[in-house]
Design a protein around this motif. Structure first.
Motif, mmCIF file in Angstrom:
data_model
loop_
_atom_site.group_PDB
_atom_site.id
_atom_site.type_symbol
_atom_site.label_atom_id
_atom_site.label_comp_id
_atom_site.label_asym_id
_atom_site.label_seq_id
_atom_site.Cartn_x
_atom_site.Cartn_y
_atom_site.Cartn_z
ATOM 1 N N LEU A 47 18.397 26.137 4.928
ATOM 2 C CA LEU A 47 18.406 27.479 5.500
ATOM 3 C C LEU A 47 18.219 27.508 7.013
ATOM 4 O O LEU A 47 18.552 28.512 7.649
ATOM 5 C CB LEU A 47 17.311 28.337 4.849
ATOM 6 N N THR A 48 17.661 26.449 7.605
ATOM 7 C CA THR A 48 17.446 26.427 9.056
ATOM 8 C C THR A 48 17.889 25.097 9.640
ATOM 9 O O THR A 48 18.004 24.097 8.930
ATOM 10 C CB THR A 48 15.962 26.650 9.423
ATOM 11 N N LYS A 49 18.131 25.105 10.956
ATOM 12 C CA LYS A 49 18.405 23.901 11.733
ATOM 13 C C LYS A 49 17.635 23.995 13.047
ATOM 14 O O LYS A 49 17.415 25.082 13.581
ATOM 15 C CB LYS A 49 19.894 23.743 12.012
ATOM 16 N N ASP A 50 17.228 22.855 13.563
ATOM 17 C CA ASP A 50 16.591 22.776 14.885
ATOM 18 C C ASP A 50 15.342 23.655 14.985
ATOM 19 O O ASP A 50 15.084 24.286 16.012
ATOM 20 C CB ASP A 50 17.585 23.154 15.993
ATOM 21 N N LYS A 51 14.576 23.731 13.914
ATOM 22 C CA LYS A 51 13.308 24.449 13.944
ATOM 23 C C LYS A 51 12.184 23.513 13.496
ATOM 24 O O LYS A 51 12.421 22.348 13.144
ATOM 25 C CB LYS A 51 13.360 25.702 13.054
ATOM 26 N N TYR A 52 10.961 24.040 13.527
ATOM 27 C CA TYR A 52 9.791 23.290 13.063
ATOM 28 C C TYR A 52 9.035 24.228 12.126
ATOM 29 O O TYR A 52 8.128 24.938 12.515
ATOM 30 C CB TYR A 52 8.919 22.868 14.238
ATOM 31 N N VAL A 53 9.478 24.259 10.867
ATOM 32 C CA VAL A 53 9.067 25.292 9.915
ATOM 33 C C VAL A 53 7.772 24.921 9.201
ATOM 34 O O VAL A 53 7.572 23.782 8.796
ATOM 35 C CB VAL A 53 10.178 25.534 8.880
ATOM 36 N N TYR A 54 6.916 25.927 9.057
ATOM 37 C CA TYR A 54 5.774 25.797 8.144
ATOM 38 C C TYR A 54 5.398 27.185 7.622
ATOM 39 O O TYR A 54 5.896 28.212 8.089
ATOM 40 C CB TYR A 54 4.584 25.101 8.805
ATOM 41 N N SER A 55 4.557 27.203 6.599
ATOM 42 C CA SER A 55 4.036 28.434 5.974
ATOM 43 C C SER A 55 5.116 29.382 5.456
ATOM 44 O O SER A 55 5.073 30.593 5.708
ATOM 45 C CB SER A 55 3.131 29.186 6.954
ATOM 46 N N ARG A 63 13.929 38.545 -2.016
ATOM 47 C CA ARG A 63 15.081 38.657 -1.118
ATOM 48 C C ARG A 63 14.819 37.926 0.209
ATOM 49 O O ARG A 63 15.734 37.337 0.789
ATOM 50 C CB ARG A 63 15.419 40.125 -0.828
ATOM 51 N N PHE A 64 13.573 37.971 0.697
ATOM 52 C CA PHE A 64 13.257 37.422 2.011
ATOM 53 C C PHE A 64 12.262 36.269 1.913
ATOM 54 O O PHE A 64 11.420 36.230 1.010
ATOM 55 C CB PHE A 64 12.667 38.506 2.913
ATOM 56 N N ILE A 65 12.385 35.352 2.875
ATOM 57 C CA ILE A 65 11.389 34.296 3.058
ATOM 58 C C ILE A 65 10.899 34.387 4.495
ATOM 59 O O ILE A 65 11.672 34.196 5.437
ATOM 60 C CB ILE A 65 11.975 32.895 2.807
ATOM 61 N N ALA A 66 9.636 34.719 4.673
ATOM 62 C CA ALA A 66 9.043 34.706 6.014
ATOM 63 C C ALA A 66 8.535 33.299 6.290
ATOM 64 O O ALA A 66 8.056 32.603 5.385
ATOM 65 C CB ALA A 66 7.897 35.707 6.098
ATOM 66 N N TYR A 67 8.628 32.864 7.534
ATOM 67 C CA TYR A 67 8.124 31.534 7.889
ATOM 68 C C TYR A 67 7.770 31.502 9.371
ATOM 69 O O TYR A 67 8.153 32.377 10.147
ATOM 70 C CB TYR A 67 9.151 30.445 7.553
ATOM 71 N N ILE A 68 7.020 30.489 9.743
ATOM 72 C CA ILE A 68 6.631 30.283 11.130
ATOM 73 C C ILE A 68 7.458 29.141 11.710
ATOM 74 O O ILE A 68 7.551 28.072 11.116
ATOM 75 C CB ILE A 68 5.127 29.958 11.258
#
Length: 404
Positions: A47-55, A63-68
């Motif tokens: 779902l993402t590229k070039d990020k540093y995802v957590y939480s 429907r939605f995924i919140a993340y930091i």
């Protein structure tokens, strides 16, 4: 001749039938190589590229995924949302920095803490967009089960006369900084010899919403070794000091159908000893029951059913005294809390450990890590089946399963 043809067809088809597995009807958000992924059944999507995802966190309807989106140094904490319907990442506002985010239990509204300000997102075209200020001076919060209010905490201050009480308030989500709207729910008196904390958080509601549990946080050095676990009735009339434990939010969980709180008790920052599974019945005066046998430690837990608890268990290591803390090679055990019967249910190989048990419906998942690495594979087992299998490979940490 027809019989021979039929036999040949059976011989040809049978091997393919035996290796076919039913699709797992679960949905998970997980992080691999710092990127957000989603798994639904047997299908994985990055779902993402070039990020540093957590939480990552699911909205109430999935429907939605919140993340930091952060960074390795922990200096960045930008709030993003992935829309599974439109298949895109977006920001609910150009810049939102937060480390504490919670979805409403009844709507696609996102509450978050930015500094000491509690905010809630507005909605535009069915998506979180923009925000409204709710309250100042907030250190921790959680939605009430009705989705209309929050329970919030305010940090204690050190006065010349000692630590002031920690205040818990009940506030409406449409408070809009109106200081006349909060209702004082409870004041926790602070005593360094009895119950010492300067803040509380990690709020969790019981299944019927009659109780909320939370952890107290003392001063930094103290909190590494001991945190008070507490519970408060929803009307603020009954407060209970449950026990002392380490500050891990996954180490205390409510039973699915009763006001029983399972938690891992024990002070001391090292996992080598004194980590004991206990269950407290909030509506009974009976003594808390211990379930960890002598010579062992429990380092994770999850309710499998109203009468069974899964724990990650390892032999104690009292021989260790100094140097790097040893890895505790845990396996999963099933505890029947009604009979006291306990059985080992997973058998990792040498230099492997099983952690982070999670239950959805009849499915049990956990992470199998290899040695000291934090990464691992997610294994899954249906209670109706005997065999486990790998469901997700190479995760950075435990996945977030969608639970209705």
């Amino acid at each position: 001749m027809p019989i021979k043809i039929l036999l040949l067809m059976i011989i040809f088809i049978f091997p393919f039938i035996t290796v076919t597995k039913a699709e797992v009807p679960l949905k998970a958000a997980f992080v691999r190589e710092h990127q957000l992924w989603m798994k639904e059944g047997d299908r994985e999507i990055q779902l993402t590229k070039d990020k540093y995802v957590y939480s990552p966190q699911w909205s109430y309807d999935s429907r939605f995924i919140a993340y930091i989106d952060g960074d390795e140094q922990g200096e960045k904490s930008n709030l993003w949302i992935y829309d599974t319907k439109k298949k895109e990442n977006f920001k609910p506002y150009p810049i939102i920095e937060s480390s504490l985010v919670r979805w409403s239990p009844v709507a696609n509204e996102l509450a978050y803490l930015s500094g000491w300000v509690l905010n809630v997102t507005k909605t535009k075209d069915g998506r979180p967009s923009g925000f409204e200020n709710v309250s100042l001076g907030v250190s921790g919060f959680e939605w009430y089960p009705n989705g209309k209010e929050f329970i919030v905490s305010a940090t204690s201050n050190r006065l010349p006369t000692g630590w002031e009480p920690i205040k818990l308030y009940r506030i409406p989500k449409d408070m809009s900084l109106n200081e006349n709207k909060p209702k004082l729910l409870y004041s926790i008196p602070i005593d360094e010899k009895k119950l010492f904390a300067v803040d509380v958080g990690g709020f969790k509601w019981s299944h019927d919403g009659k109780w909320v549990s939370f952890l107290g946080t003392p001063t930094p050095s103290w909190s590494m070794d001991s945190n008070p676990l507490c519970a408060l009735s929803s009307d603020g009339k009954v407060f209970k000091d449950i026990g002392r434990m380490l500050g891990f939010g996954d180490w205390f969980k409510w039973a699915p159908l009763a006001n029983q709180l399972a938690f891992i008790s024990g002070e001391g920052r090292f996992f080598v000893e004194n980590k004991i599974t206990k269950i407290a019945d909030l509506e009974a005066s009976t003594k808390q029951i211990e379930y960890t046998p002598k010579g062992y430690v429990d380092l994770d837990l999850e309710w499998l059913s109203p009468s069974k608890v899964i724990v990650a268990r390892s032999p104690e290591n009292k021989a260790w005294k100094e140097g790097p803390a040893p890895t505790m090679f845990t396996s999963l055990y099933e505890i029947d809390v009604t009979t006291g019967t306990q059985n080992r249910i997973t058998f990792p190989k040498e230099n492997e450990l099983d952690v982070d048990p999670q239950v959805v419906s009849s499915y049990l998942t956990w992470v199998r890590r290899h040695g000291e690495t934090q990464k691992g594979d997610v294994l899954i087992k249906d209670n109706k089946e005997k065999e486990e299998c790998i469901w997700i490979e190479d995760v950075d940490f435990s996945p977030v399963l969608f639970k209705k």
